[in-house]
Design an enzyme around this catalytic site. Structure first.
Site, short mmCIF file in Angstrom:
data_model
loop_
_atom_site.label_atom_id
_atom_site.label_comp_id
_atom_site.label_asym_id
_atom_site.label_seq_id
_atom_site.Cartn_x
_atom_site.Cartn_y
_atom_site.Cartn_z
N ASP A 45 -0.70 -0.17 -0.32
CA ASP A 45 -1.54 -1.20 -0.93
C ASP A 45 -0.80 -2.52 -1.16
OD1 ASP A 45 -3.52 0.78 -1.05
OD2 ASP A 45 -2.77 1.47 -2.98
N GLN A 81 -0.46 3.58 4.78
CA GLN A 81 0.50 4.04 3.76
C GLN A 81 1.77 3.19 3.78
OE1 GLN A 81 -1.06 6.66 5.91
NE2 GLN A 81 -2.65 6.16 4.45
N LYS A 100 -1.30 -4.91 3.59
CA LYS A 100 -1.11 -4.82 5.06
C LYS A 100 -2.33 -5.35 5.80
CE LYS A 100 -0.37 -0.40 4.50
NZ LYS A 100 -0.20 -0.26 3.05
P1 GDP Z 1 -3.21 -2.36 2.12
O1 GDP Z 1 -3.60 -0.95 1.92
O2 GDP Z 1 -1.74 -2.55 2.22
O3 GDP Z 1 -3.96 -3.03 3.24
O4 GDP Z 1 -3.62 -3.13 0.77
P2 GDP Z 1 -4.98 -2.99 -0.07
O5 GDP Z 1 -6.05 -3.72 0.64
O6 GDP Z 1 -5.24 -1.56 -0.45
O7 GDP Z 1 -4.58 -3.70 -1.43
C1 GDP Z 1 -4.14 -5.02 -1.45
C2 GDP Z 1 -5.12 -5.85 -2.32
O8 GDP Z 1 -4.52 -7.08 -2.63
C3 GDP Z 1 -6.42 -6.20 -1.59
O9 GDP Z 1 -7.45 -6.18 -2.54
C4 GDP Z 1 -6.18 -7.62 -1.08
O10 GDP Z 1 -7.37 -8.38 -0.96
C5 GDP Z 1 -5.31 -8.17 -2.17
N1 GDP Z 1 -4.34 -9.19 -1.76
C6 GDP Z 1 -3.58 -9.23 -0.62
N2 GDP Z 1 -2.73 -10.28 -0.66
C7 GDP Z 1 -2.95 -10.89 -1.85
C8 GDP Z 1 -2.36 -12.03 -2.51
O11 GDP Z 1 -1.44 -12.68 -2.02
N3 GDP Z 1 -2.86 -12.34 -3.75
C9 GDP Z 1 -3.86 -11.62 -4.36
N4 GDP Z 1 -4.29 -12.00 -5.56
N5 GDP Z 1 -4.43 -10.57 -3.76
C10 GDP Z 1 -3.97 -10.20 -2.54
P1 IMO Z 2 -2.82 2.33 2.25
O1 IMO Z 2 -2.78 2.39 3.75
C1 IMO Z 2 -1.61 4.15 -1.53
C2 IMO Z 2 -1.04 8.51 -1.50
C3 IMO Z 2 -2.00 9.35 -2.30
C4 IMO Z 2 -1.10 10.52 -2.65
C5 IMO Z 2 -0.25 10.69 -1.40
C6 IMO Z 2 -0.75 11.77 -0.45
O2 IMO Z 2 -4.08 1.78 1.69
O3 IMO Z 2 -1.58 1.68 1.70
P2 IMO Z 2 -2.80 11.96 1.23
O4 IMO Z 2 -4.29 11.90 0.97
O5 IMO Z 2 -2.30 10.93 2.19
O6 IMO Z 2 -2.34 13.33 1.59
O7 IMO Z 2 -2.14 11.63 -0.21
O8 IMO Z 2 -0.26 9.43 -0.75
N1 IMO Z 2 -1.69 7.60 -0.52
C7 IMO Z 2 -1.77 6.27 -0.68
N2 IMO Z 2 -1.41 5.48 -1.71
N3 IMO Z 2 -2.13 3.60 -0.41
C8 IMO Z 2 -2.47 4.39 0.63
O9 IMO Z 2 -2.84 3.89 1.82
C9 IMO Z 2 -2.34 5.79 0.51
N4 IMO Z 2 -2.60 6.84 1.33
C10 IMO Z 2 -2.18 7.94 0.69
O10 IMO Z 2 -2.45 8.66 -3.45
O11 IMO Z 2 -0.24 10.17 -3.71
MG MG Z 3 -4.65 0.24 0.55
#
Ligand code: GDP
Ligand code: IMO
Ligand code: MG
Length: 430
Positions: free
Chosen positions: A13, A223, A16
């Site tokens: 999160d 991840q 990416k």
């Molecule tokens: P990913 O799984 O790595 O693609 O990340 P996620 O989408 O799960 O979580 C990242 C969150 O941060 C999302 O809600 C994005 O819209 C938000 N985000 C990404 N870059 C920025 C930033 O520079 N500032 C803020 N405030 N939010 C961001």
């Molecule tokens: P993105 O791509 C954050 C965590 C789960 C759990 C562990 C194993 O959005 O960054 P799983 O269901 O994969 O067997 O769970 O990994 N987990 C993540 N945490 N972002 C993710 O994906 C995750 N994908 C799995 O919370 O601890």
């Molecule tokens: Mg994510």
């Protein structure tokens, strides 16, 4: 320009999806190479917000060919739900390619994921419950189902029956659950086969041709490094290779073709699910990061655990992945803090560790050693060049760049596509 890999450098999160989207218009192919619909990538384009799970984020950019590589586990029901939702919003998904060698997640993988977690009780991993672990376990155990099996009904039936022979014993005798019918599983899978058929390809060959033709190919990890099955905080990890090496095994391109590895790091740290997290905050500061950063899971909606930036983890990720550039996201979330602590090393039972301890038990007991940096109060979401940032924000970025193992090339100052400060072009000459 050959292959470029985007990886998460913390526990997921990091943003990416946004980083992929940022490069989208200059990319020809976007490849997902690991994981499945456990991922959750939020991409904000104008006033539209998209949440992608199984599909690579690059699918949102017109002209890009999205690829699901062999290293991915595909829940075919989720795949079509996600595709249909995008089609309904006017996104062109017609270019999607799916590897014939990708493994399938079925009803029994999802069920086993949930019951095994429940069985583990206080030792549970906190998985997303999407069947990821059981599907990869079957792959390694050589009893998995692959996308290509959908096109040979006899083989598919044999494989499902063989898998369920054993799993139904487990479900009924150990977990006290109802047996799952092989016929039902086969029927469900076959009902999607014809719709999937035109998308299925030898994706390794297609990517090889694309690279030979000088196309820009972006590999987008799900991840993150600290959730990687080999390099993460095992057993509190996911079941796939989320690090840069996984881009090669999970797609079928040679490692020598990767010229750039972009690590995504948040300006602080979050984690979902169980497992060690040295800089985790349990006080008002953690609540501040969660509410300012809107740190709630894209996939499960769970509140994310929040803590300060952890430089030893960034350095570890830089090494494991061969990071050439970092994208530092969510710097804007720190606005308003008087001082910002950064973990520079750990202390374990009175001993200082400048790098990640090799023993997981030590890491569980690691106490962060912090250095504090002055904060800033001016809104930075409008900054588009490094000089636009308040001096304290510039100093924070420079300080963590110095101790994180690679240069910080892009800084996120808001969720929107344009809310970035670019210091070095991620696709430019290195
Ligand atoms: P990913 O799984 O790595 O693609 O990340 P996620 O989408 O799960 O979580 C990242 C969150 O941060 C999302 O809600 C994005 O819209 C938000 N985000 C990404 N870059 C920025 C930033 O520079 N500032 C803020 N405030 N939010 C961001
Ligand atoms: P993105 O791509 C954050 C965590 C789960 C759990 C562990 C194993 O959005 O960054 P799983 O269901 O994969 O067997 O769970 O990994 N987990 C993540 N945490 N972002 C993710 O994906 C995750 N994908 C799995 O919370 O601890
Ligand atoms: Mg994510």
């Amino acid at each position: 320009m050959p292959a470029i890999v985007i990886i998460g450098a913390q526990w997921g999160d990091e943003g990416k999806g946004k980083a992929t989207d940022l490069l989208g218009s200059r990319i020809d192919y976007v490849v997902k190479f690991n994981g499945g619909n456990n991922a959750g990538h939020t991409v904000v384009i104008g006033n539209q917000k998209y949440a992608l799970h199984l599909l690579p984020s690059g699918i949102l950019t017109p002209g890009v060919t999205p690829v699901i590589g062999n290293g991915v586990v595909v829940d075919i029901e989720v795949l079509f739900d996600e595709l249909d939702a995008l089609i309904a919003r006017g996104v062109d998904v017609s270019k999607l390619r799916v590897s014939a060698n990708a493994h399938l997640i079925t009803h029994y993988h999802r069920t086993l994921d949930k019951v095994t977690e429940r069985f583990l009780g206080s030792r549970s991993i906190g998985t997303t419950g999407r069947g990821i672990g059981p599907a990869y376990a079957d792959k390694i155990n050589r009893v998995g189902l692959r996308v290509q099996d959908l096109f040979d009904e006899n083989i598919l039936r044999q494989k499902v029956e063989a898998a369920l022979d054993q799993k139904n014993h487990l479900l009924v005798k150990i977990y006290n659950r109802r047996a799952i019918s092989a016929d039902e599983v086969v029927e469900t899978l076959l009902s999607y086969a014809e719709r999937l058929r035109p998308m299925v390809a030898d994706t390794a060959l297609e990517l090889h041709h694309a690279l030979e033709a000088g196309k820009n190919v972006l590999f987008e990890a799900g991840q993150a490094t600290m959730l990687d099955v080999d390099h993460g905080t095992y057993p509190f990890v996911t079941s796939s290779s989320a690090t840069a090496g996984g881009a090669s095994t999970g797609s079928g391109i040679g490692p020598g073709q990767i010229s750039r590895v972009v690590g995504i790091v948040k300006a602080y740290t979050t984690r979902v699910g169980a497992g060690p997290f040295p800089t985790e905050l349990f006080d008002a500061s953690g609540e501040f990061l969660r509410s300012q950063g809107f740190e709630f899971g894209t996939t499960t909606g769970r509140p994310r655990r929040c803590g300060w930036y952890d430089a030893p983890i960034a350095r570890y990720s830089a090494r494991i992945n061969g990071v050439t550039d970092f994208v530092l996201t969510k710097l804007d979330v720190l606005t308003g803090l008087e001082t910002i602590p950064v973990c520079v090393a750990y202390e374990v039972d009175g001993v200082r560790f400048d790098e990640m301890p090799v023993s997981q038990s030590d890491f569980h007991h690691a106490k962060p050693i912090y250095e504090e940096f002055p904060g800033w109060s001016d809104d930075i979401t409008g900054a588009r060049s490094f000089d636009d940032l308040p001096v304290a924000a510039q100093n924070y970025v420079l300080a963590i760049e110095k101790i994180s193992g690679s240069r910080i090339s892009v800084i996120g100052v808001g969720p929107g596509r344009d809310e970035v400060v670019v210091r070095h072009d991620l696709l430019g000459d290195w």
